[in-house]
Design a protein around this motif. Structure first.
Motif, PDB file in Angstrom:
ATOM      1  N   ILE A  15       0.523  -1.642  -0.321  1.00  0.00           N
ATOM      2  CA  ILE A  15      -0.122  -0.309  -0.333  1.00  0.00           C
ATOM      3  C   ILE A  15       0.931   1.163  -0.158  1.00  0.00           C
ATOM      4  O   ILE A  15       2.104   1.469   0.502  1.00  0.00           O
ATOM      5  N   ALA A  16       1.030   2.036  -0.868  1.00  0.00           N
ATOM      6  CA  ALA A  16       1.680   3.314  -0.980  1.00  0.00           C
ATOM      7  C   ALA A  16       0.656   4.637  -1.030  1.00  0.00           C
ATOM      8  O   ALA A  16      -0.650   3.904  -1.878  1.00  0.00           O
ATOM      9  N   ILE A  17       1.372   5.687  -1.014  1.00  0.00           N
ATOM     10  CA  ILE A  17       0.853   7.073  -1.249  1.00  0.00           C
ATOM     11  C   ILE A  17       0.919   7.432  -2.559  1.00  0.00           C
ATOM     12  O   ILE A  17       1.926   6.739  -3.399  1.00  0.00           O
ATOM     13  N   PRO A  18      -0.346   7.271  -3.768  1.00  0.00           N
ATOM     14  CA  PRO A  18       0.454   8.217  -5.191  1.00  0.00           C
ATOM     15  C   PRO A  18       0.576   9.288  -5.351  1.00  0.00           C
ATOM     16  O   PRO A  18       0.789  10.453  -3.894  1.00  0.00           O
ATOM     17  N   ASP A  19       1.505   8.887  -6.148  1.00  0.00           N
ATOM     18  CA  ASP A  19       3.010  10.512  -6.000  1.00  0.00           C
ATOM     19  C   ASP A  19       2.556  10.599  -7.606  1.00  0.00           C
ATOM     20  O   ASP A  19       3.653  11.239  -8.468  1.00  0.00           O
ATOM     21  N   SER A  20       1.817  10.440  -7.713  1.00  0.00           N
ATOM     22  CA  SER A  20       1.986  11.526  -8.983  1.00  0.00           C
ATOM     23  C   SER A  20       1.969  13.161  -8.988  1.00  0.00           C
ATOM     24  O   SER A  20       1.441  13.949  -7.912  1.00  0.00           O
ATOM     25  N   LEU A  22      -0.687  14.624 -10.040  1.00  0.00           N
ATOM     26  CA  LEU A  22      -2.557  15.064  -9.427  1.00  0.00           C
ATOM     27  C   LEU A  22      -2.463  14.781  -8.051  1.00  0.00           C
ATOM     28  O   LEU A  22      -2.947  15.461  -7.295  1.00  0.00           O
ATOM     29  N   ALA A  23      -1.759  13.398  -7.600  1.00  0.00           N
ATOM     30  CA  ALA A  23      -1.767  13.642  -6.473  1.00  0.00           C
ATOM     31  C   ALA A  23      -1.589  13.766  -5.589  1.00  0.00           C
ATOM     32  O   ALA A  23      -2.091  14.865  -4.242  1.00  0.00           O
ATOM     33  N   ARG A  24      -0.215  14.931  -6.058  1.00  0.00           N
ATOM     34  CA  ARG A  24       0.253  15.113  -4.851  1.00  0.00           C
ATOM     35  C   ARG A  24       0.220  17.163  -5.123  1.00  0.00           C
ATOM     36  O   ARG A  24       0.481  17.707  -3.416  1.00  0.00           O
ATOM     37  N   HIS A  25      -0.517  17.973  -6.043  1.00  0.00           N
ATOM     38  CA  HIS A  25      -0.779  18.227  -5.861  1.00  0.00           C
ATOM     39  C   HIS A  25      -2.746  18.663  -5.161  1.00  0.00           C
ATOM     40  O   HIS A  25      -2.981  20.027  -4.002  1.00  0.00           O
ATOM     41  N   ALA A  26      -3.337  17.184  -4.748  1.00  0.00           N
ATOM     42  CA  ALA A  26      -3.751  17.452  -4.537  1.00  0.00           C
ATOM     43  C   ALA A  26      -3.595  17.708  -3.257  1.00  0.00           C
ATOM     44  O   ALA A  26      -4.562  18.395  -2.209  1.00  0.00           O
ATOM     45  N   ALA A  27      -3.190  16.503  -2.290  1.00  0.00           N
ATOM     46  CA  ALA A  27      -2.360  16.336  -0.801  1.00  0.00           C
ATOM     47  C   ALA A  27      -2.277  18.050  -0.612  1.00  0.00           C
ATOM     48  O   ALA A  27      -2.675  18.264   0.894  1.00  0.00           O
ATOM     49  N   GLN A  28      -1.547  19.074  -1.506  1.00  0.00           N
ATOM     50  CA  GLN A  28      -1.089  20.419  -1.283  1.00  0.00           C
ATOM     51  C   GLN A  28      -2.176  21.379  -1.221  1.00  0.00           C
ATOM     52  O   GLN A  28      -2.156  22.124   0.468  1.00  0.00           O
ATOM     53  N   LEU A  29      -2.744  21.306  -1.210  1.00  0.00           N
ATOM     54  CA  LEU A  29      -4.264  22.077  -1.564  1.00  0.00           C
ATOM     55  C   LEU A  29      -5.089  21.767  -0.477  1.00  0.00           C
ATOM     56  O   LEU A  29      -5.398  22.176   0.340  1.00  0.00           O
ATOM     57  N   ILE A  30      -5.263  20.523   0.112  1.00  0.00           N
ATOM     58  CA  ILE A  30      -5.649  19.918   1.483  1.00  0.00           C
ATOM     59  C   ILE A  30      -4.773  19.440   2.320  1.00  0.00           C
ATOM     60  O   ILE A  30      -5.115  21.250   3.375  1.00  0.00           O
ATOM     61  N   ARG A  31      -3.441  19.790   2.533  1.00  0.00           N
ATOM     62  CA  ARG A  31      -2.722  20.511   3.423  1.00  0.00           C
ATOM     63  C   ARG A  31      -2.565  22.032   3.757  1.00  0.00           C
ATOM     64  O   ARG A  31      -2.824  22.282   5.216  1.00  0.00           O
ATOM     65  N   ASP A  32      -2.749  22.375   2.850  1.00  0.00           N
ATOM     66  CA  ASP A  32      -3.295  24.178   2.457  1.00  0.00           C
ATOM     67  C   ASP A  32      -5.003  24.995   3.168  1.00  0.00           C
ATOM     68  O   ASP A  32      -4.846  25.578   3.806  1.00  0.00           O
ATOM     69  N   THR A  33      -5.744  23.632   3.278  1.00  0.00           N
ATOM     70  CA  THR A  33      -6.892  24.689   3.553  1.00  0.00           C
ATOM     71  C   THR A  33      -7.393  24.277   4.682  1.00  0.00           C
ATOM     72  O   THR A  33      -7.984  23.855   5.390  1.00  0.00           O
ATOM     73  N   GLU A  34      -6.761  22.614   4.932  1.00  0.00           N
ATOM     74  CA  GLU A  34      -7.648  21.996   6.435  1.00  0.00           C
ATOM     75  C   GLU A  34      -7.126  21.981   7.327  1.00  0.00           C
ATOM     76  O   GLU A  34      -5.785  22.131   7.162  1.00  0.00           O
TER      77      GLU A  34
END
Length: 219
Positions: A15-20, A22-34
């Motif tokens: 099991i791994a965190i996707p590192d595409s 798209l996935a990195r952008h999603a993670a950064q957006l959520i980290r900046d928002t939540e």
């Protein structure tokens, strides 16, 4: 391309965190928002969902499951304090806009939208696409411990070590749900979300569908 969240000896080697991008952008957006609470919760939802999918033979696209998991609670944040939509719909709409901005296939956008919009609706997601079923399963595992014994102690420890729940997760997540929905109590009808309002606000009155039927214009 994916990135392992921990060392391969920790029970999560498959099991791994996707590192595409798209996935990195999603993670950064959520980290900046939540808040950190919701960011870690959302990441764990992905990991629990992926583990349960693997265990139960449910096929899924890791990238789509990850984006759906990361966005599934964004509607609870302060950006949506004026919204009168269900928070799940705000979250699904945000994910849809994000995916369309990255030119993701519309069929995949629709799957992610449904996964988020239905994650608090029991009895339906488990009969749909893997991503839809697993967002609900992952959220149920993280919030209420549903499927707890289907994930090994080693796997649970590895996930929580990397994305901690915190000392008082249960009370904190209830508070987060309440803060995200207290201004739109009518949107909690039809799901278990009214439980959060009733728990925090003794004056909250649940909608009684029988009363609605008996007092409708049909008489």
């Amino acid at each position: 391309m994916t990135q392992d969240i921990t060392a391969p000896t920790n029970g999560l080697r498959d099991i791994a965190i996707p590192d595409s991008p798209l996935a990195r952008h999603a993670a950064q957006l959520i980290r900046d928002t939540e808040s950190e609470l919701l960011f870690n919760h959302s990441t764990r939802v992905y990991l629990w969902g992926a583990l349960l999918g693997e265990r139960n033979g449910i096929s899924f696209d890791p990238e789509l499951l990850y984006v759906a998991s990361m966005f599934h609670d964004i509607g609870l944040t302060s950006d949506y304090r004026e919204s009168e939509l269900r928070f799940e719909v705000d979250s699904a709409n945000a994910a849809r806009a994000f995916l369309r901005s990255h030119h993701v296939d519309e069929a995949d956008v629709t799957t992610v939208w449904a996964a988020i919009a239905l994650h608090t609706t029991p009895g339906i997601p488990e009969h749909m696409h893997g991503e839809i079923a697993l967002v609900q399963a992952g959220a149920g595992m993280d919030v209420a411990g549903r499927g707890f014994d289907a994930i090994t102690r080693e796997q649970r420890a590895a996930v929580v070590k990397t994305y901690p729940r915190g000392a008082d997760f249960a009370a904190s997540i209830i508070d987060a749900f309440y803060e995200g929905m207290k201004h739109r109590p009518g949107t909690t009808f039809g799901t278990f979300n009214d439980d959060f309002l009733a728990h925090k606000d003794p004056s909250f009155e649940r909608v009684n569908v029988c009363s609605i039927i008996l007092n409708s214009r049909w008489g």
